[in-house]
Write a protein that holds these residues in place. Sequence first.
Motif, mmCIF file in Angstrom:
data_model
loop_
_atom_site.group_PDB
_atom_site.id
_atom_site.type_symbol
_atom_site.label_atom_id
_atom_site.label_comp_id
_atom_site.label_asym_id
_atom_site.label_seq_id
_atom_site.Cartn_x
_atom_site.Cartn_y
_atom_site.Cartn_z
ATOM 1 N N GLU A 116 0.762 -0.820 0.309
ATOM 2 C CA GLU A 116 -0.434 0.350 0.244
ATOM 3 C C GLU A 116 0.613 1.267 -0.141
ATOM 4 O OE1 GLU A 116 -3.683 1.714 2.384
ATOM 5 O OE2 GLU A 116 -2.853 -0.112 2.913
ATOM 6 N N LEU A 117 0.407 2.053 -1.258
ATOM 7 C CA LEU A 117 0.913 3.829 -0.921
ATOM 8 C C LEU A 117 0.893 4.018 0.480
ATOM 9 C CD1 LEU A 117 0.854 4.388 -4.990
ATOM 10 C CD2 LEU A 117 2.296 3.410 -3.612
ATOM 11 N N GLU A 118 1.727 5.377 0.632
ATOM 12 C CA GLU A 118 1.564 6.049 2.011
ATOM 13 C C GLU A 118 1.776 7.651 2.146
ATOM 14 O OE1 GLU A 118 4.924 5.432 4.634
ATOM 15 O OE2 GLU A 118 4.506 3.596 4.734
ATOM 16 N N TRP A 119 0.824 8.172 2.380
ATOM 17 C CA TRP A 119 0.999 9.124 1.903
ATOM 18 C C TRP A 119 0.854 10.339 3.165
ATOM 19 C CZ3 TRP A 119 -0.169 10.720 -3.392
ATOM 20 C CH2 TRP A 119 -0.307 8.596 -3.875
ATOM 21 N N SER A 120 0.779 11.544 2.818
ATOM 22 C CA SER A 120 1.389 12.976 3.551
ATOM 23 C C SER A 120 -0.560 12.671 3.782
ATOM 24 C CB SER A 120 2.058 13.878 3.307
ATOM 25 O OG SER A 120 1.137 14.790 2.412
ATOM 26 N N ASP A 121 -0.446 13.462 5.906
ATOM 27 C CA ASP A 121 -1.820 13.803 5.493
ATOM 28 C C ASP A 121 -1.956 15.540 5.691
ATOM 29 O OD1 ASP A 121 -2.087 11.793 6.953
ATOM 30 O OD2 ASP A 121 -1.417 11.862 8.822
ATOM 31 N N GLY A 122 -2.006 15.708 4.581
ATOM 32 C CA GLY A 122 -1.705 17.239 4.583
ATOM 33 C C GLY A 122 -1.985 17.539 3.145
ATOM 34 N N ALA A 123 -2.105 18.935 2.352
ATOM 35 C CA ALA A 123 -2.509 18.624 1.244
ATOM 36 C C ALA A 123 -1.611 19.806 0.310
ATOM 37 C CB ALA A 123 -3.373 20.028 1.632
ATOM 38 N N ALA A 124 -2.215 19.700 -1.223
ATOM 39 C CA ALA A 124 -0.804 20.059 -1.925
ATOM 40 C C ALA A 124 -2.449 21.630 -3.221
ATOM 41 C CB ALA A 124 0.074 19.328 -2.324
ATOM 42 N N VAL A 125 -1.134 22.462 -3.119
ATOM 43 C CA VAL A 125 -2.113 23.175 -4.355
ATOM 44 C C VAL A 125 -0.981 23.855 -5.452
ATOM 45 C CG1 VAL A 125 -3.220 25.433 -4.681
ATOM 46 C CG2 VAL A 125 -4.128 24.094 -2.614
ATOM 47 N N THR A 126 -1.184 23.825 -6.855
ATOM 48 C CA THR A 126 -0.264 24.520 -7.515
ATOM 49 C C THR A 126 -0.787 25.372 -7.745
ATOM 50 O OG1 THR A 126 1.551 24.289 -9.772
ATOM 51 C CG2 THR A 126 -0.618 22.990 -8.980
ATOM 52 N N VAL A 127 -0.726 26.390 -8.695
ATOM 53 C CA VAL A 127 -0.794 27.667 -9.384
ATOM 54 C C VAL A 127 -0.270 27.960 -10.630
ATOM 55 C CG1 VAL A 127 -1.569 29.825 -9.079
ATOM 56 C CG2 VAL A 127 -2.028 28.684 -7.149
ATOM 57 N N VAL A 128 -0.855 27.613 -12.004
ATOM 58 C CA VAL A 128 0.443 27.667 -12.796
ATOM 59 C C VAL A 128 0.651 29.515 -12.932
ATOM 60 C CG1 VAL A 128 0.209 27.959 -15.076
ATOM 61 C CG2 VAL A 128 -0.270 25.854 -14.028
ATOM 62 N N VAL A 129 1.660 29.939 -13.288
ATOM 63 C CA VAL A 129 1.567 31.280 -14.040
ATOM 64 C C VAL A 129 1.774 31.146 -15.666
ATOM 65 C CG1 VAL A 129 3.670 33.556 -14.042
ATOM 66 C CG2 VAL A 129 2.815 31.929 -11.792
ATOM 67 N N ALA A 130 0.627 31.869 -16.067
ATOM 68 C CA ALA A 130 0.847 31.333 -18.003
ATOM 69 C C ALA A 130 1.447 33.428 -18.456
ATOM 70 C CB ALA A 130 -0.106 31.422 -17.705
#
Length: 757
Positions: free
Chosen positions: A317-331
């Motif tokens: 089973e894969l392990e994951w962080s309990d947190g979150a991630a957000v990405t914003v693209v600069v165009a």
Amino acid sequence: MKILVLGTGAREHAIVHSLASEDAHELHAAPGNPGIGRLATLHAVSATDADAVVALARSFDAELVVVGPEAPLVAGVGDALRAAGFPVFGPDAAAAQLEGSKAFAKEVMAAAGVPTARPVVCTTVAELEAGLDELGAPYVVKDDGLAAGKGVVVTTDRAEALAHGTACLEARGAEGRVVLEEFLDGPEVSLFCVSDGTTVVPLQPAQDFKRAHDDDAGPNTGGMGAYSPLPWAPAGLVDEVVRDVAQPTIDEMARRGTPFAGILYVGLALTSKGTRVVEFNARFGDPETQVVLARLRTPLSRVLLASATGTLAELGELEWSDGAAVTVVVAAHGYPADVRSGDPVDGIADAEAVDGVHVLHAGTSVAGGALVASGGRVLSVVGVGSDLAAARDAAYAGVGRITLPGSHHRSDIAARAAGIGEPITVPGAAVPDSAALDSATPGAAAPSVPSGGTARDLPGWRHVYSGKVRDLYEPVGEHPLGDVVLVVASDRISAYDFVLASEIPGKGEVLTQLSLWWFAQLADIVDNHVVSTEASVTPGDGLVPAEVAGRAMICRRLEMFPVECVARGYLTGSGLLEYRASRTVCGVPLPEGLEDGSQLPEPIFTPATKAEVGEHDENVSFDVVVSRIGVENAARLRALTLEVYSRAAELARERGIILADTKLEFGVDPVTGEIVLGDEVLTPDSSRFWPADEWQPGRAQPSFDKQHVRDWLISPASGWDRAGGEAPPALPAEVVDATRERYEEAYARLTGTPLAR
């Protein structure tokens, strides 16, 4: 390991960033970008030049090659590397057609029983125009080939849809194809599933933002941002997608001799009708990869190598962080239209000084010793945090430190999911269809009856269900005939997924009496579910109530098979659409040169899933039926369906009618264990009947059904906007009369006698 990553974008930078965090590998990239160059040795080799890539891998004895973008996969770079003995993460060219051809992907979905939007494949402008009219707005128009994430237009403007589809056809010449799809409501989700050709291991879901500007305004792009996890997603979504989408697809690809090893990107819509597949891709998606890999704690190299070497089942089973991630693209200035290149890019170091932020390069290069923009999407700023709000704050703090003249970015990435503004909701499930009326649960509360009529109160019977046309009742108390139900055919009529306000007088009697006539003609082939049609003498005596006599049947309750058994002797409808895309229908190969209305060399069994109200049945292969009901039952249903069709087609032809196709439903009698024919059978609602003297292949055929209704609704005379979401207007008297006459003519021509009233 010595690892080579092919590609130039933020997706590849995210992969290299994750691999570099393991601090255990010698990393190479071709051709890469300036950001990747901080972590890996760059090589000036085109990712689509198979010979050059193989030579590069040999030069440093690569132990794993990761193919990032779609173009090298479809071009067969992975095939060349495998032939040279290198472990490769990414499918071969044949399997990559899941992304390379939208039509092929739809064919595989149909064969695997994957729920998806109904497609129309077009190879000419005339077919395109007809398809747009058939599906209606909002229009979803997809270039059949690769288009770097920008080959799809979703619009309510028919002219825009037609222009995009025409441009796609013209750009690809004689080989051009466009796929139209019915519009899917509800939020979209991206789920990456890793496979080694047999085993499927899902990653965490993400959501991206395709439109260029806030509030989903502006044109489609390759993606302007993404986030993970999805706190609003239904519990069990990942398990559902693996069970109903990813694993069946991987199994179907293996069955075809083209096993899929790599990332199966599953684009989903969580609609009011359930989870539906929007598209497949054959690689990591951009920008979702940036946030999904930011949360992965299992070493990425282990996952990629297990896929490449066929050992995913041993991964655990894969392990994951309990947190979150957000990405914003600069165009860059002008993106996604007229992109301006060469503007200086500054502030990356300042951005990465923000806690939880790293910056991934997408469209950058070095000119005169300075970093400049060289593509539409220039940077992907990733923020991680304890929750989406914290990750979002970090990402936008990083974006605020970037300077790029004329650049733009969305300010609403992950806002709603983080609790800013209107929350994200998943539409509720639709009421089940009435196809398996006989299997309704005793004592269940009755849902409201569809518009166009109301279920009657019948003495001795309790109303428990209403479908588009039929009303179902169960006896009040024990019934002398055993476990039975009363099935009443109403005069309601449906079109374009609406039950109309107008009724067709006598239609319910035609459906019931014609079914009874056919049951008698087929009695030596298969038993049916009818127990009695005897009219009541005393109210409440358990017989057919007098007020519905002639349009009702008392039937034994069956355990219905979850499949529509369709037999086709002629090519039209959804079968024609599938044939145009693949020269097959439900996995059955057909000869070249067939057209609308062509007679098939022999009748074929083309099963379908049972759709919910407001949906279309979805064609599936025989193997899917086997997986659902077992090989013995599947073989028996196929044999019975074709035998019933052959008998009925012969009888109809003797009466000057072509039976083009028909849909049957079977169930098991729980007392005897025998397979029994249920529901209606061989009526104008369940079959295509064509007048034999008017049959002309190459065009739509006149038919004995509700064509008058459909034609009027889409005509200017109705004033109805099919795309507006409003219910259709009442039918004029002449349309009602013409439709009633067509139903009654079908009954009279088939049975040889007019309908007795």
